[in-house]
Design a protein around this motif. Structure first.
Motif, PDB file in Angstrom:
ATOM      1  N   SER A 147      -3.440  20.376  11.935  1.00  0.00           N
ATOM      2  CA  SER A 147      -2.663  19.264  11.711  1.00  0.00           C
ATOM      3  C   SER A 147      -2.687  17.688  12.082  1.00  0.00           C
ATOM      4  O   SER A 147      -2.069  17.555  12.644  1.00  0.00           O
ATOM      5  CB  SER A 147      -1.799  19.609  10.432  1.00  0.00           C
ATOM      6  N   SER A 148      -1.896  17.928  13.869  1.00  0.00           N
ATOM      7  CA  SER A 148      -1.469  18.119  15.017  1.00  0.00           C
ATOM      8  C   SER A 148      -2.913  18.265  16.026  1.00  0.00           C
ATOM      9  O   SER A 148      -2.575  18.688  16.856  1.00  0.00           O
ATOM     10  CB  SER A 148      -0.224  18.450  15.671  1.00  0.00           C
ATOM     11  N   PRO A 149      -4.282  17.162  15.707  1.00  0.00           N
ATOM     12  CA  PRO A 149      -5.251  17.455  17.262  1.00  0.00           C
ATOM     13  C   PRO A 149      -5.095  16.881  18.075  1.00  0.00           C
ATOM     14  O   PRO A 149      -5.777  17.373  19.285  1.00  0.00           O
ATOM     15  CB  PRO A 149      -5.973  17.194  15.994  1.00  0.00           C
ATOM     16  N   ARG A 150      -3.774  15.586  18.853  1.00  0.00           N
ATOM     17  CA  ARG A 150      -3.635  15.497  20.118  1.00  0.00           C
ATOM     18  C   ARG A 150      -3.271  16.467  21.197  1.00  0.00           C
ATOM     19  O   ARG A 150      -2.077  17.118  20.902  1.00  0.00           O
ATOM     20  CB  ARG A 150      -3.217  14.141  20.514  1.00  0.00           C
ATOM     21  N   LEU A 151      -3.976  16.799  21.836  1.00  0.00           N
ATOM     22  CA  LEU A 151      -3.335  17.194  23.068  1.00  0.00           C
ATOM     23  C   LEU A 151      -2.071  17.029  23.812  1.00  0.00           C
ATOM     24  O   LEU A 151      -1.306  18.078  23.670  1.00  0.00           O
ATOM     25  CB  LEU A 151      -4.783  17.484  24.504  1.00  0.00           C
ATOM     26  N   GLY A 201      -2.998   8.757  29.105  1.00  0.00           N
ATOM     27  CA  GLY A 201      -4.211   8.803  28.439  1.00  0.00           C
ATOM     28  C   GLY A 201      -4.748   9.452  29.077  1.00  0.00           C
ATOM     29  O   GLY A 201      -5.961  10.285  27.198  1.00  0.00           O
ATOM     30  N   LEU A 202      -4.900  10.477  29.638  1.00  0.00           N
ATOM     31  CA  LEU A 202      -6.069  11.718  29.867  1.00  0.00           C
ATOM     32  C   LEU A 202      -5.631  12.814  28.991  1.00  0.00           C
ATOM     33  O   LEU A 202      -6.658  13.552  28.844  1.00  0.00           O
ATOM     34  CB  LEU A 202      -5.338  12.595  31.727  1.00  0.00           C
ATOM     35  N   LEU A 203      -4.481  12.608  28.374  1.00  0.00           N
ATOM     36  CA  LEU A 203      -4.009  13.939  27.288  1.00  0.00           C
ATOM     37  C   LEU A 203      -4.162  13.396  25.892  1.00  0.00           C
ATOM     38  O   LEU A 203      -4.009  14.354  25.159  1.00  0.00           O
ATOM     39  CB  LEU A 203      -3.192  15.001  27.571  1.00  0.00           C
ATOM     40  N   ALA A 204      -4.696  12.462  25.842  1.00  0.00           N
ATOM     41  CA  ALA A 204      -3.431  11.482  24.812  1.00  0.00           C
ATOM     42  C   ALA A 204      -5.532  11.906  24.501  1.00  0.00           C
ATOM     43  O   ALA A 204      -5.976  10.681  23.499  1.00  0.00           O
ATOM     44  CB  ALA A 204      -3.582  10.503  24.502  1.00  0.00           C
ATOM     45  N   ALA A 257      -3.210  24.653  25.654  1.00  0.00           N
ATOM     46  CA  ALA A 257      -2.576  24.533  26.903  1.00  0.00           C
ATOM     47  C   ALA A 257      -4.322  25.267  27.893  1.00  0.00           C
ATOM     48  O   ALA A 257      -4.490  24.116  28.914  1.00  0.00           O
ATOM     49  CB  ALA A 257      -2.258  25.906  27.404  1.00  0.00           C
ATOM     50  N   ALA A 258      -4.611  25.735  27.466  1.00  0.00           N
ATOM     51  CA  ALA A 258      -6.502  26.281  28.225  1.00  0.00           C
ATOM     52  C   ALA A 258      -7.110  24.934  28.133  1.00  0.00           C
ATOM     53  O   ALA A 258      -7.459  24.381  29.011  1.00  0.00           O
ATOM     54  CB  ALA A 258      -7.727  26.878  27.511  1.00  0.00           C
ATOM     55  N   GLN A 259      -7.539  24.008  27.446  1.00  0.00           N
ATOM     56  CA  GLN A 259      -7.655  22.628  27.221  1.00  0.00           C
ATOM     57  C   GLN A 259      -7.409  21.304  27.729  1.00  0.00           C
ATOM     58  O   GLN A 259      -7.693  20.998  29.031  1.00  0.00           O
ATOM     59  CB  GLN A 259      -8.590  22.111  26.235  1.00  0.00           C
ATOM     60  N   VAL A 260      -6.766  21.931  28.454  1.00  0.00           N
ATOM     61  CA  VAL A 260      -5.546  20.673  29.116  1.00  0.00           C
ATOM     62  C   VAL A 260      -5.996  21.641  31.073  1.00  0.00           C
ATOM     63  O   VAL A 260      -6.303  20.478  31.474  1.00  0.00           O
ATOM     64  CB  VAL A 260      -3.909  20.714  28.889  1.00  0.00           C
ATOM     65  N   ARG A 261      -6.062  22.569  30.945  1.00  0.00           N
ATOM     66  CA  ARG A 261      -6.350  23.359  32.677  1.00  0.00           C
ATOM     67  C   ARG A 261      -7.567  22.317  32.663  1.00  0.00           C
ATOM     68  O   ARG A 261      -7.388  22.216  33.951  1.00  0.00           O
ATOM     69  CB  ARG A 261      -6.096  24.402  32.478  1.00  0.00           C
ATOM     70  N   GLU A 262      -8.565  23.069  31.729  1.00  0.00           N
ATOM     71  CA  GLU A 262      -9.642  22.908  31.978  1.00  0.00           C
ATOM     72  C   GLU A 262      -9.857  20.904  32.393  1.00  0.00           C
ATOM     73  O   GLU A 262     -10.658  20.359  32.767  1.00  0.00           O
ATOM     74  CB  GLU A 262     -10.687  22.567  30.757  1.00  0.00           C
ATOM     75  N   ILE A 263      -9.356  19.850  31.476  1.00  0.00           N
ATOM     76  CA  ILE A 263      -9.458  18.403  31.884  1.00  0.00           C
ATOM     77  C   ILE A 263      -8.975  17.785  33.562  1.00  0.00           C
ATOM     78  O   ILE A 263      -9.521  17.837  33.766  1.00  0.00           O
ATOM     79  CB  ILE A 263      -8.383  17.798  30.828  1.00  0.00           C
ATOM     80  N   LEU A 264      -7.756  18.932  34.101  1.00  0.00           N
ATOM     81  CA  LEU A 264      -7.737  18.639  34.687  1.00  0.00           C
ATOM     82  C   LEU A 264      -7.912  18.967  36.146  1.00  0.00           C
ATOM     83  O   LEU A 264      -7.929  18.900  37.007  1.00  0.00           O
ATOM     84  CB  LEU A 264      -5.471  19.431  35.565  1.00  0.00           C
ATOM     85  N   ILE A 265      -8.656  20.732  36.275  1.00  0.00           N
ATOM     86  CA  ILE A 265      -9.756  20.933  37.092  1.00  0.00           C
ATOM     87  C   ILE A 265     -10.818  19.886  37.009  1.00  0.00           C
ATOM     88  O   ILE A 265     -11.612  19.741  38.263  1.00  0.00           O
ATOM     89  CB  ILE A 265     -10.020  22.277  36.309  1.00  0.00           C
ATOM     90  N   ALA A 266     -10.905  19.209  35.751  1.00  0.00           N
ATOM     91  CA  ALA A 266     -12.253  18.636  35.916  1.00  0.00           C
ATOM     92  C   ALA A 266     -11.812  17.383  36.628  1.00  0.00           C
ATOM     93  O   ALA A 266     -12.293  16.703  37.773  1.00  0.00           O
ATOM     94  CB  ALA A 266     -12.872  17.997  34.836  1.00  0.00           C
ATOM     95  N   ARG A 267     -10.838  16.746  36.711  1.00  0.00           N
ATOM     96  CA  ARG A 267     -10.226  15.394  36.954  1.00  0.00           C
ATOM     97  C   ARG A 267     -10.391  15.955  38.742  1.00  0.00           C
ATOM     98  O   ARG A 267     -10.169  14.628  39.713  1.00  0.00           O
ATOM     99  CB  ARG A 267      -8.317  14.750  36.512  1.00  0.00           C
ATOM    100  N   ALA A 268      -9.797  16.456  38.798  1.00  0.00           N
ATOM    101  CA  ALA A 268      -9.816  17.402  40.459  1.00  0.00           C
ATOM    102  C   ALA A 268     -10.853  17.811  40.996  1.00  0.00           C
ATOM    103  O   ALA A 268     -10.887  16.981  42.275  1.00  0.00           O
ATOM    104  CB  ALA A 268      -8.693  18.794  40.249  1.00  0.00           C
ATOM    105  N   ALA A 269     -11.544  18.072  40.223  1.00  0.00           N
ATOM    106  CA  ALA A 269     -13.254  18.262  40.972  1.00  0.00           C
ATOM    107  C   ALA A 269     -13.370  16.731  41.114  1.00  0.00           C
ATOM    108  O   ALA A 269     -14.486  16.323  42.384  1.00  0.00           O
ATOM    109  CB  ALA A 269     -14.504  18.774  39.560  1.00  0.00           C
ATOM    110  N   GLY A 270     -13.322  16.033  40.177  1.00  0.00           N
ATOM    111  CA  GLY A 270     -13.983  14.374  40.964  1.00  0.00           C
ATOM    112  C   GLY A 270     -13.401  13.401  42.016  1.00  0.00           C
ATOM    113  O   GLY A 270     -13.502  12.961  43.272  1.00  0.00           O
ATOM    114  N   ARG A 271     -12.385  14.299  41.895  1.00  0.00           N
ATOM    115  CA  ARG A 271     -11.205  13.792  43.289  1.00  0.00           C
ATOM    116  C   ARG A 271     -11.037  14.461  44.087  1.00  0.00           C
ATOM    117  O   ARG A 271     -11.687  13.803  45.621  1.00  0.00           O
ATOM    118  CB  ARG A 271      -9.323  13.424  42.455  1.00  0.00           C
ATOM    119  N   LEU A 272     -11.754  15.499  44.671  1.00  0.00           N
ATOM    120  CA  LEU A 272     -11.888  16.020  45.419  1.00  0.00           C
ATOM    121  C   LEU A 272     -13.454  16.659  46.278  1.00  0.00           C
ATOM    122  O   LEU A 272     -13.768  17.052  47.120  1.00  0.00           O
ATOM    123  CB  LEU A 272     -11.243  17.654  45.693  1.00  0.00           C
ATOM    124  N   GLY A 273     -14.425  15.960  44.996  1.00  0.00           N
ATOM    125  CA  GLY A 273     -15.608  15.845  45.413  1.00  0.00           C
ATOM    126  C   GLY A 273     -16.385  17.285  45.610  1.00  0.00           C
ATOM    127  O   GLY A 273     -16.764  17.537  46.363  1.00  0.00           O
TER     128      GLY A 273
END
Length: 749
Positions: free
Chosen positions: A56-60, A183-186, A137-153
């Motif tokens: 019913s509330s699908p946005r992270l 908007g990262l988590l939107a 929470a698990a999906q937010v964690r993975e989004i942040l890890i993915a962003r860090a992978a791009g940032r840290l190379g």
């Protein structure tokens, strides 16, 4: 646009692509003609459902927000009612986000801030909100890890979340605050998540002290009753002389001149007074009550005849289970059981604080459903919903639909007539007991046949009950809205649908019988105002079913525990029954000392939530009729455990509350209204009746879904007490509560 999980893509992979935007489209449903090799009649595959309340509330970002300072804010539409949900939800989020528990700020049920999760009821908090938060929470964690992978190379697979940051194998860190962007988590949640392996849990399945307890045990500001806002005034309502009464005359002049009185409010039959100080307000309320003359409403039925009255009312009959096949039975048993009306017995009378400012009505309330209450109050005030905000604030006592929603409506109506300053509205004890919705009276009847081996071959069960929910959603559910000059009609009572049910909750036994029928006789007419009380009809239905199982076991010459296992196929149910019996020290054929009895009860709450079995030892003083539960041993299976101490606390509380209901609690009334308006006329468990020991044994199911456990113990405890009493006295008592007067009458003392 299809979800990532359907295309083989992941958010981690997309976000690691240094800003690339990837869109994928599904044309499955847009094809005018079937493709080669496709069945023309084949239906398109439905999209996978989102877990829990994500549906019913699908946005992270409706559930989790990360600030630029790496702060984490968690949102839930569920309310803390004393069940420890704040602590458990924090544990879930901390586990999947890999942050410390203390680093998360939690916002609970608020129409201006949180997801709409309806009511906090039916033991759904962990199933719905806990599941949503874990996946979010698990999906937010993975989004942040993915962003860090791009940032840290570096490849995302080598990164881990830790303490509010993402850490690389070489020790480099990127804080959550550095990684998060507008908007990262939107984004919409995916149907599947990369959840942590339970073997790696460090926060979940660990005992954690509840965050709501310190203020409650140190006299701190813990409840809405404790709220004190700058410039706050006090209000009290004057209730009619009885249900259906109408105000014929009022002379309020003398009250308006009393010290501290700021305003007397009359809107039709709704009466209230506002004063600077609370005791001034109470004095004015009493004077206003004396100045009002009421025309009595219709007479209530006689209490002594209430069960005959209920069975004689028009009913809507539904067979919620009908698997009858002819069976040869050598012996047949039949028994009827009854339950009196019962009160929530909240220690703190219902209370709310409301303020009208700049055209917006804000209400702080201990309702169990801020959004439904908001909708009902907005309708009553004839305002758009966006101009009413309900903020959950814990109340002292509840578990069910008590006077909280009505108090919120009272406060909102008064604040509208007295704008700008905060208005604190609290009911008096006699108002709480007399006007809150009650737990419905019920009648049940069970019949069964046994074959030559003593097995149950035929089961026939019936339950008569009013609705078990008149919660708000429309204005007519609120007392104040029915009393105003332009009153709102009371909604027509409705049964709650299966599989959860209302009066028929848990009326379908979990046991396996060759032939079975269960009939629900729903009674639309309600002699007294009723609504949800913890466990709803499950309390009475489990008491009946499990009492009757003992009666059938005795007829079959079987041990009660063995008899249950003989008819039970569900392996988790069998585990719970066996664990409770083993921990209690249950021995087939063993009889306790004279005047004592052992009893057993089992149920899976709603046949879809937690499993619970309870064994009790009861002592009965035949001369006085006083019964006391000496000890209780329970086993519970609620799936994956989050906080074992919190789970034990819930089951312990269920046992204590059910013991009070079963041995003491009963509403009294006459033709004018409820008469059990204080603690001397509404008896409940006192400290000298508390058991010597209560044990709760938790069966953990790592990785399995959360199962609601807040109401799983009421029915089994009642049945265990009733069965122990039958052994202790040699008499079967079937009418709740099992008071000392009924015990003395049964044993002939």
């Amino acid at each position: 646009m299809s979800a990532a999980g359907e295309t083989g893509l992941s958010r981690r992979g997309v976000l690691a692509g240094a800003g690339a935007l990837v869109l994928s489209f599904s044309m499955d449903c847009a094809q005018a003609q079937p493709q080669e090799g496709q069945n023309a009649r084949q239906e398109p595959r439905p999209a996978p459902q989102l877990p829990g309340s994500l549906k019913s509330s699908p946005r992270l970002d409706a559930w989790i927000r990360v600030g630029a300072d790496s702060s984490v804010t968690l949102f839930t539409g569920k309310a803390e009612l004393g069940q420890g949900i704040r602590t458990a939800l924090l544990q879930v989020a901390a586990e999947e986000l890999e942050v410390e528990l203390a680093a998360i700020r939690l916002v609970t049920a608020d129409t201006g801030a949180t997801p709409n999760e309806g009511y906090t009821a039916g033991s759904h908090s962990m199933q719905d909100s806990g599941t949503a938060i874990r996946h979010a929470a698990a999906q937010v964690r993975e989004i942040l890890i993915a962003r860090a992978a791009g940032r840290l190379g570096v490849p995302g697979e080598g990164l881990r979340a830790e303490g509010g940051a993402v850490v690389s194998p070489d020790g480099r860190r990127a804080s959550f605050g550095e990684l998060v962007a507008d908007g990262l988590l939107a984004v919409r949640a995916a149907p599947e998540s990369r959840l942590k392996d339970p073997a790696r849990f460090r926060v979940m399945n660990q005992p954690v002290q509840r965050v709501d307890i310190p203020a409650k045990v140190t006299g701190g500001a813990a409840y809405v009753q404790d709220m004190r806002l700058p410039g706050m005034v006090h209000a009290r309502v004057v209730r009619p002389s009885g249900p259906g009464a109408r105000l014929e005359a009022l002379d309020s002049g003398a009250v308006e001149r009393m010290p501290g009185v700021l305003k007397v409010i009359r809107d039709g039959d709704f009466l209230a007074v506002v004063a600077e100080r609370e005791f001034q307000c109470i004095q004015a309320m009493r004077a206003l009550s004396a100045a009002a003359r009421w025309r009595a409403g219709p007479a209530l039925p006689k209490q002594a005849e209430i069960f005959g009255t209920l069975r004689g009312l028009p009913s809507e009959d539904t067979a919620i289970l009908d698997k009858r096949t002819p069976q040869a039975a050598q012996r047949r048993l039949e028994a009827s059981y009854t339950r009196q009306y019962q009160s929530h017995g909240s220690i703190g009378p219902s209370c709310a604080v409301a303020q009208v400012r700049d055209g917006v009505v804000t209400v702080w309330t201990h309702t169990q459903g801020v959004y439904p209450d908001r909708d009902a109050i907005a309708e009553m005030l004839r305002l758009p919903k966006e101009r009413v905000r309900c903020i959950h604030t814990e109340g002292s006592g509840c578990y069910g639909h008590n006077g909280a929603d009505d108090a919120a409506a009272d406060a909102a109506l008064i604040a509208t007539a007295f704008p700008d300053r905060p208005v604190r509205l609290q009911w008096m004890r006699e108002q709480e007991n007399a006007w809150e919705p009650l737990g419905p009276a019920m009648v049940t009847q069970a019949r069964a046949g046994l074959d030559a081996s003593g097995a149950i071959v035929d089961w026939d069960y019936e339950v008569w009950s009013n609705t078990h929910s008149t919660r708000p959603g429309t204005a007519g559910s609120l007392l104040a809205a029915r009393l105003v000059a332009e009153p709102f009609p009371e909604p027509a009572p409705k049964p709650l649908p299966q599989p959860e049910g209302g009066g028929d909750r848990n009326a379908i036994p979990l046991y396996t019988f060759p032939s079975a029928r269960v009939m629900h006789h729903f009674l639309p007419r309600m002699p007294l105002r009723v609504s949800a009380m913890r466990a709803l009809g499950a309390y009475m239905n489990v008491f009946t079913i499990e009492s009757f199982m003992d009666e059938l076991a005795a007829e079959a010459g079987a041990d009660p525990v063995e008899f249950r296992l003989r008819h039970m196929q569900d392996p988790r149910a069998r585990d719970v029954i066996a664990r409770a019996a083993q921990a209690f020290g249950w021995k087939a054929g063993e009889r306790p000392p004279r005047g004592r009895g052992h009893g057993f009860g089992f149920a899976r709450y709603k046949n879809l939530a937690a499993y619970c079995a309870v064994a009790t030892e009861l002592e009965v003083a035949r001369e006085t009729g006083r019964a006391r539960m000496l000890r209780a041993v329970a086993a519970v299976d609620s799936g994956q455990v989050v906080n074992p101490d919190g789970l034990r606390n819930q089951v312990e509380g269920a046992i204590m509350q059910s013991m009070s209901w079963t041995l003491y609690e009963s509403v009294s009334f006459d033709e004018a209204g409820v008469t059990s308006v204080d603690w001397s006329t509404y008896p409940m468990l006192r400290f000298n009746g508390v058991p010597l020991s209560v044990e709760v044994h938790v069966i953990d199911r790592p990785g399995l879904p959360f199962l609601g456990s807040g109401e799983c113990g009421q029915g089994p405890t009642a049945a265990a007490i009733g069965n122990a009493m039958a052994q202790a006295t040699g008499k079967r008592l079937r009418d709740l509560p099992l008071t000392r007067e009924r015990i003395k009458a049964a044993v002939g003392v």
